[in-house]
Design an enzyme around this catalytic site. Sequence first.
Site, PDB file in Angstrom:
ATOM      1  N   THR A 141      -1.405  -0.680  -1.391  1.00 47.21           N
ATOM      2  CA  THR A 141      -2.514  -1.574  -1.051  1.00 47.21           C
ATOM      3  C   THR A 141      -3.013  -2.337  -2.277  1.00 47.21           C
ATOM      4  OG1 THR A 141      -4.179   0.162  -1.439  1.00 47.21           O
ATOM      5  CG2 THR A 141      -3.312  -0.062   0.817  1.00 47.21           C
ATOM      6  N   TYR A 159     -15.111  -4.329  -0.566  1.00 49.35           N
ATOM      7  CA  TYR A 159     -13.699  -3.914  -0.625  1.00 49.35           C
ATOM      8  C   TYR A 159     -13.074  -4.143   0.744  1.00 49.35           C
ATOM      9  CZ  TYR A 159      -9.687  -0.677  -1.249  1.00 49.35           C
ATOM     10  OH  TYR A 159      -8.444  -0.111  -1.328  1.00 49.35           O
ATOM     11  N   HIS A 183      -4.716  11.221   3.067  1.00 53.01           N
ATOM     12  CA  HIS A 183      -4.490   9.851   2.608  1.00 53.01           C
ATOM     13  C   HIS A 183      -3.508   9.711   1.453  1.00 53.01           C
ATOM     14  CE1 HIS A 183      -5.264   5.679   2.658  1.00 53.01           C
ATOM     15  NE2 HIS A 183      -6.535   5.706   2.960  1.00 53.01           N
TER      16      HIS A 183
END
Length: 771
Positions: free
Chosen positions: A600, A587, A471
């Site tokens: 993001t 979230y 990630h």
Amino acid sequence: MAEAHQAVAFQFTVTADGIDLRLSQEALKHIYLSGVTSWRKRFIRFKNGILTGVYPASPSSWLIVVIAIMSAMYARIDPSMGMIDGIKKNLPVNGYMTIQTQTMLSAILFSTGLWISLIFILRQMLKLLLSYHGWMFEPHGKISRSTRIWAVLVKIFSVRKPMLYSFQASLPRLPVPRIDDTIKRYLESVRPLLDDEQYSKMEALAEEFKKNPAPRLQKYLLLKSWWAPNYVSDWWEEYIYLRSRNPIMVNSNYYVMDLVSMTPTCLQAARAGNAVHAMLLYRRKLDREEFSPMKVFGIVPMCSNQMERMFNTTRIPGIETDSVQHLKDSKHMVVYHKGRFYKVSLYQGGRLLLPSEFEMQFQKILDDTTEPHVGELKLPALTAGERIPWARARAQFFSQGVNKASLDAIEKAAIFMTLDDEAHGYDRQKQRSMNLYAKSLLHGKCYDRWFDKSFNLIVYTNGKLGINAEHSWSDAPTVGHLWEFVLATDIFQLGYTEDGHCKGEVNKSIPPPSKLQWDITQECQDVIESCYNVAKALAEDVDFYGYLFEDFGKGFIKTCRTSPDAFIQLALQLAHFRDKGQLCLTYEASMTRIFREGRTETIRSCTIESTKFVYAMEDASKSNEEKLELFHKAAEKHQHMCRLAMTGAGIDRHLFCLYVVSKYLGMDPSFLKQVLSEPWRLSTSQTPQQQLCMIDLEKHPDCISAGGGFGPVADDGYGVSYIISGENLMTFHISSKLSSPETDSYRFGQNIRQAMLDIRALFSQKKNMKL
């Protein structure tokens, strides 16, 4: 051994008569072709660098400016207002040129300067246009005149066909929100989760922080925003991902699944051959910048920065922090199968191997019956455990000899692929098939994925595919872009023969895969086993439930005149309340890629409006009309929060960066400490699709993707990923921890299903009343 000899360019032996030198003509030919390919890539990159560097102008516009200036001078008009004469007087080579040549050279230099200035002005004007976000806040279907004019101007400035990175220099910087605005939105977001006493305490902390040290921290942050391309992204990558010392397996890495109901071939080597070839075609397009930049509504370009590190990239472990190693190019891949590692060349004689040739190479690996070296079987478990033991083991056991050479081969590989020894995929006849498929992609056996690679391509024995992605280097939409290309290319362009093999002839003289060699000591084996035990405990604690929601899709939601994402998020709020008897901090990931190097932002989906709607749904005294009214208010609020997040006015990235600055200054503000310690007990994300529009889902409904998912974020919370696959289908991926008595992924999945149906019933009753 014949193939191996062809890979050697020359051989020599020392004899009594001297040195006997023998050259391999075939090998020299391959070396020559490889060199040609390398120089061709360099030329393409150089050319693309020029085209991207002058956008929105073009290199030919330089010639137009030069001709215009020359023509004006020929007509005895000086457009430079004396600047050309000034350049001519200061030329260092005046004594070696005629007056006419000096004038021409000065005019060219002036024209070049003018051209560069015009490019800068055009780029700044485009950046100014792209800084306008009013279009995003206008009601659906109602476009103001100013927005129409803005859209026309953006199209005019980007009329020349852009390359992948053409807009990078024209994208605006992510703005730093005002402290007052961020704190106001934060307090509003936590109001439904706190009682009056708790809220009063949080309000007091916020007011104290606003007075001091918030102004000082904000000044440092503003300074960074002026200096750095993006004031968030580098700190986000470092402190959220690279500095984490916990295992990245389950905690950070995520997965992407194959098509739901279609498998073009059941032959493992053949499916792998097409997939790898398609990935390398994608890499070629990336290198040549042949993809157009993604655009919001076909107008506003998004940042393409994350795509640069998709291939040839590995996360390197460190004691305090990891790093991301990216190579410009790599000519090999590494394959893992049954505990053995193989290095596979991607090119032969300067050309990319055909899918059929890849299939032949992979079949040789599948047919290999040799046993793994001692300690090799579970070697990848080092990447699955905690980061510090892996960093120490890497420095101690893999810094020299065959171990270093083999590790280099893995870390410098373009692609890491696992030829899995199990069969997985979604099967309607098997209730737990998607659960097992997801867990296999997320963590596998904890030792058959190299979790540090930018992504792992996983191919199962039944021909199904999947990806496990690291990630830190990018977010899911980037990998989704690659995955859509691979699946579409595999099915519609490459295809298979009637018996399921890859199409094309095979050059049988291609050298076979080379098996990587290891010398793993007992001490190193102990570290591997320790890492494996940590990873295994983590994997076994994952409770996963995935299912296809086929009762309705975005087709019905559109008739409700609301956003599909808002519809699902409100259903998740209702489902969580029914599941746990309370609401929680939620979230939802939103992109900020309309800004340079944007990643993001968080949408806090639990709002005052959504809370009122949830309570109304559980109140039998509330009428259907009241519930619908509250639903629309909550959906509108959610859409407004999405827009704020996308336009740089979110809450959490700003507070995160303020916290980082405070740590650099040796501060520890109670407000920020409290904010950043709050757990996200419901973490959600929507998987994007149709980014390339290479698959027409109406014509090919079998080509719908199952999307992907991730592990639970909180020990007592849920991770929910969903994909709106078509007009009548959605897929949900739900994760939690078995060790938590508060969570149950299957139970939560059923609550989501019922919440979706109950909200649909509100609209169905309204329609029935009208009839």
